[in-house]
Every structure is written in structure tokens, then in C-alpha cells.
Design a protein around this motif. Structure first.
Motif, PDB file in Angstrom:
ATOM      1  N   PRO A  31      39.011  40.472  -4.453  1.00 34.66           N
ATOM      2  CA  PRO A  31      38.649  39.239  -3.740  1.00 34.66           C
ATOM      3  C   PRO A  31      37.361  38.602  -4.205  1.00 34.66           C
ATOM      4  O   PRO A  31      37.125  37.421  -3.952  1.00 34.66           O
ATOM      5  CB  PRO A  31      38.549  39.703  -2.277  1.00 34.66           C
ATOM      6  CG  PRO A  31      38.353  41.181  -2.330  1.00 34.66           C
ATOM      7  CD  PRO A  31      39.097  41.630  -3.541  1.00 34.66           C
ATOM      8  N   LEU A  38      41.846  36.872  -3.195  1.00 35.12           N
ATOM      9  CA  LEU A  38      43.052  37.671  -2.975  1.00 35.12           C
ATOM     10  C   LEU A  38      42.798  39.138  -3.261  1.00 35.12           C
ATOM     11  O   LEU A  38      41.976  39.506  -4.099  1.00 35.12           O
ATOM     12  CB  LEU A  38      44.184  37.177  -3.887  1.00 35.12           C
ATOM     13  CG  LEU A  38      44.592  35.704  -3.755  1.00 35.12           C
ATOM     14  CD1 LEU A  38      45.660  35.367  -4.780  1.00 35.12           C
ATOM     15  CD2 LEU A  38      45.097  35.418  -2.346  1.00 35.12           C
ATOM     16  N   ARG A  42      46.984  41.933   0.554  1.00 27.83           N
ATOM     17  CA  ARG A  42      47.272  40.628   1.146  1.00 27.83           C
ATOM     18  C   ARG A  42      48.475  39.972   0.474  1.00 27.83           C
ATOM     19  O   ARG A  42      49.327  39.368   1.134  1.00 27.83           O
ATOM     20  CB  ARG A  42      46.043  39.727   1.031  1.00 27.83           C
ATOM     21  CG  ARG A  42      46.261  38.355   1.655  1.00 27.83           C
ATOM     22  CD  ARG A  42      45.068  37.447   1.447  1.00 27.83           C
ATOM     23  NE  ARG A  42      45.385  36.075   1.770  1.00 27.83           N
ATOM     24  CZ  ARG A  42      44.659  35.024   1.417  1.00 27.83           C
ATOM     25  NH1 ARG A  42      43.542  35.211   0.719  1.00 27.83           N
ATOM     26  NH2 ARG A  42      45.017  33.812   1.744  1.00 27.83           N
ATOM     27  N   VAL A  43      48.551  40.093  -0.848  1.00 29.25           N
ATOM     28  CA  VAL A  43      49.686  39.512  -1.574  1.00 29.25           C
ATOM     29  C   VAL A  43      50.989  40.174  -1.123  1.00 29.25           C
ATOM     30  O   VAL A  43      51.996  39.496  -0.875  1.00 29.25           O
ATOM     31  CB  VAL A  43      49.495  39.674  -3.093  1.00 29.25           C
ATOM     32  CG1 VAL A  43      50.765  39.276  -3.843  1.00 29.25           C
ATOM     33  CG2 VAL A  43      48.320  38.827  -3.567  1.00 29.25           C
ATOM     34  N   THR A  46      51.918  39.019   2.438  1.00 29.39           N
ATOM     35  CA  THR A  46      52.378  37.630   2.440  1.00 29.39           C
ATOM     36  C   THR A  46      53.786  37.528   1.885  1.00 29.39           C
ATOM     37  O   THR A  46      54.639  36.817   2.442  1.00 29.39           O
ATOM     38  CB  THR A  46      51.422  36.749   1.624  1.00 29.39           C
ATOM     39  OG1 THR A  46      50.098  36.858   2.170  1.00 29.39           O
ATOM     40  CG2 THR A  46      51.854  35.297   1.662  1.00 29.39           C
ATOM     41  N   LEU A  67      49.528  31.715   0.129  1.00 26.05           N
ATOM     42  CA  LEU A  67      48.227  32.335  -0.115  1.00 26.05           C
ATOM     43  C   LEU A  67      47.095  31.302  -0.151  1.00 26.05           C
ATOM     44  O   LEU A  67      45.935  31.650   0.045  1.00 26.05           O
ATOM     45  CB  LEU A  67      48.258  33.102  -1.444  1.00 26.05           C
ATOM     46  CG  LEU A  67      49.146  34.348  -1.465  1.00 26.05           C
ATOM     47  CD1 LEU A  67      49.282  34.884  -2.886  1.00 26.05           C
ATOM     48  CD2 LEU A  67      48.610  35.431  -0.532  1.00 26.05           C
TER      49      LEU A  67
END
Length: 350
Positions: A31, A38, A42-43, A46, A67
Motif C-alpha cells: 500500500p 492496494l 484487499r484485491v 474485492t 478498487l
């Protein structure tokens, strides 16, 4: 950040070279080093949400918007700069006043003025709606890094580098001839990500629809059936159906969205701001009398809502219903079947 492998919390110094200092395994995204801030977890979360836990597939374009959604709401003004300038301006100004130095005091005033400029820019929303990372940069940046580490796209995400090849149609000897539409339905969709998504979801095979990126390619499609138009809710997209009707006067043209009224002004619909459309585009939109002065002003500033921003499951459901409805209206046999309740769920007690 949290290591996507051992799920341990890592300080910046504990993850040199995108590798976990505790389990030693590499990861794709840090991040601190990408504009969207990112990380791998998180990817994955999502992508899982977009695909409804793997029931659907999504495309990189849809993943990019999901995103980017949070950053699109924010301005691109650094609040920290305003705070730093304010502190510096006060300190320099006090020093200048204390020493009766006009130049120093003036410098302090200029610093305070610059801080006010940052605050005004924040209030006015400067940079809001502008992607921190555009779709192409997302492919060559975060997604390329992901593939280099994991060898493939995130789970549930399919490649959208090519527009779907038109499938078989009646009379051309295709293997799926029975499923093809006898009325030659065509769907104009310039967004490659959405076309790939709809094709992968089975829409083309189920309804025999030919996907077309450019309206100029329509004369090459089989049949004289209706043409459906699917577009972004921005100035250029909202004129696409008009362009298709002008070019295809012999075929009925049905605009199936994205309608501006369905997204404009809604809190959950996060728009994207691009280049301002030309005067000729805005004149055509005004002549259509379909949009309010407020909507026209909004569109004229370059605002719009992309198809990739519609949740995949919702988009598929809406487009499927539209294709089914238009196909039924265009086919006499299907109209008769629908009028007698063929293929409808029987009423309770029947």
C-alpha cells in the motif's frame, strides 16, 4: 500491512522488496508504493465480492473501478500541506513581526495565503472523480505485478484484452446454431471489459446475441433484428443510441442503458470525471430534451458513470431481462408463447 500468506502484521522495515520478513514469501502489492494503496488481501476480497464468492466472473475493468471507488470520492488536495503551510506561515509571520522584518513578515503572509488556497481547493473538491490510476495503468501496474508473483490474474478475474469474437449464428453452420437468435439480435457495447463479462456469463450463447464494439460493424452482422445499445452514462455514451439509429435506419434500435437518471445524484453511485465534451456533443444532448439543465451542466464538466461501475450481478440481470424482452417482442413465435404463459411459473393451485 498484513502479510497475505501468514497474516502477520508487518512494519515497513519488515517487508523489504515486497517480501514478508516473518514467513519469507513474496507478495504483489504494498500500500505504500502504489497510488491506490492496494494490498493483496484487499484485491482478493474485492474480487470475491464482485464475483459473489465465485458464482460469477469479473474483468480487470470492473476490478479497477471497485478498487478505485474510495479514491474517486476524495479530492487530490493534500490536507497535510495546508497544515504545514499554516504552521510555517504563523511561525515566520511572528518572527517577522518580532524583528520588524517586513520581508520575513510578508513571507509568512504568503505562506498563510497558500494554506488558504489549499483549504479552498479541498472545499471545492479539486481532483474529485479523477482516477488516481487509470484503467490502462492499472493493467500495466498492479495487475502486472500480481501476475508476476502469482502467475495469473486474481481469483475470478478473466482476461479482457480482446473483444469477444462473434459466435455462430443461424445459417453459418455453427455448433450452437439451435441457441442462436432467429431474429439476429445485436448488442452494441463499446466497453471491452463489459462485453467480455457478458460473454463469459453466457449471455451471447443463451440468447444468440452478437456483441459489437463499433456501430460501423453492424452491417456485417446477420439478420435484420433489433439492435440493443449498452453504454456509459456520460456525454458521449448517452449519444451512442442516437448514432446507431442514424446509421441503422432499417433496424429497430433499443437503448438499454446505462440511463443517466438511474445513477445521477445517488450517493452510492460514484462518478468518474474525464475530459469535457465538445460544444457539438452538448448541443445534441440539449436538443434531445431528455436531460435537465442540472444534468447537462454536470455532463458538460466531463462527469459520467461507467458501466464497469455497475455491480456485475446487477448488470447481468438487467441486460438479460432487456435482451429477453426485446427478443420476445421481435419474434412472433415467442410472442405467442408468452401470451399463453409458455415457460412461465405456474400459479399456486393450478
Amino acid at each position: 500491512m498484513i502479510c497475505p500468506h501468514c497474516e502477520k502484521s508487518l512494519l515497513r522495515k519488515e517487508r523489504p522488496g515486497n517480501a514478508c520478513g516473518k514467513c519469507g514469501r513474496g507478495y504483489a502489492l504494498d500500500p505504500k508504493t502504489n497510488p491506490l494503496q492496494l494490498n493483496d488481501l484487499r484485491v482478493r476480497r474485492t474480487a470475491l465480492g464482485l464475483t459473489q464468492d465465485g458464482q460469477l466472473r469479473c474483468t480487470p475493468g470492473q476490478l479497477w473501478y471497485a478498487l478505485s471507488r474510495k479514491s474517486l470520492r476524495e479530492t487530490q488536495v493534500e490536507t497535510g500541506c495546508a497544515i504545514a503551510l499554516t504552521i510555517a506561515g504563523v511561525v515566520v509571520g511572528l518572527v517577522g513581526l518580532g524583528s520588524k522584518g517586513v520581508v520575513v513578515a510578508t513571507l509568512g503572509g504568503l505562506l498563510l495565503l497558500a494554506a488558504v488556497g489549499f483549504v479552498v481547493a479541498e472545499v471545492m473538491g479539486v481532483g474529485r472523480g479523477r482516477p488516481r490510476l487509470d484503467r490502462e495503468a492499472f493493467l500495466t501496474g498492479p495487475l502486472k505485478a500480481w501476475k508476476s508473483v502469482y502467475g495469473s490474474l486474481p481469483p475470478g478475474v478473466i482476461d479482457d484484452s480482446r473483444y469477444p469474437t462473434p459466435g455462430p449464428h443461424p445459417g453459418n453452420g455453427g455448433a450452437d446454431e439451435e441457441s442462436a437468435s432467429p431474429d439476429g439480435l445485436a448488442l452494441v457495447c463499446p466497453d471491452r471489459s463489459i462485453a467480455v463479462f457478458l460473454d463469459a456469463a453466457g449471455l451471447t450463447a443463451r440468447y444468440g446475441v452478437t456483441l459489437v464494439a463499433d456501430p460501423a460493424a453492424l452491417p456485417a452482422t446477420p439478420g435484420r433484428g433489433p439492435v440493443l445499445v449498452l453504454h456509459d452514462a456520460d456525454a458521449h455514451g448517452l449519444l451512442l443510441a442516437h448514432r446507431v439509429r442514424t446509421a441503422q435506419r432499417a433496424r429497430p434500435v433499443v437503448d438499454i442503458g446505462l440511463p443517466l437518471g438511474a445513477v445521477h445524484g445517488l450517493p452510492r453511485a460514484v462518478p468518474v470525471r474525464g475530459e469535457q465534451p465538445g460544444a457539438s456533443v452538448m448541443e445534441l444532448l440539449a436538443q434531445s430534451r431528455e436531460f435537465s439543465p442540472r444534468q447537462l451542466k454536470w455532463l458538460g464538466k466531463g462527469w459520467g458513470f461507467p458501466l464497469v461501475g455497475v455491480p456485475p450481478a446487477k448488470l447481468l440481470a438487467v441486460v438479460s431481462r432487456a435482451v429477453e424482452r426485446v427478443g420476445t417482442e421481435a419474434d412472433p413465435q415467442r410472442r405467442r408463447a408468452a401470451s399463453v404463459g409458455f415457460l412461465t411459473w405456474p400459479e399456486e393451485g393450478a
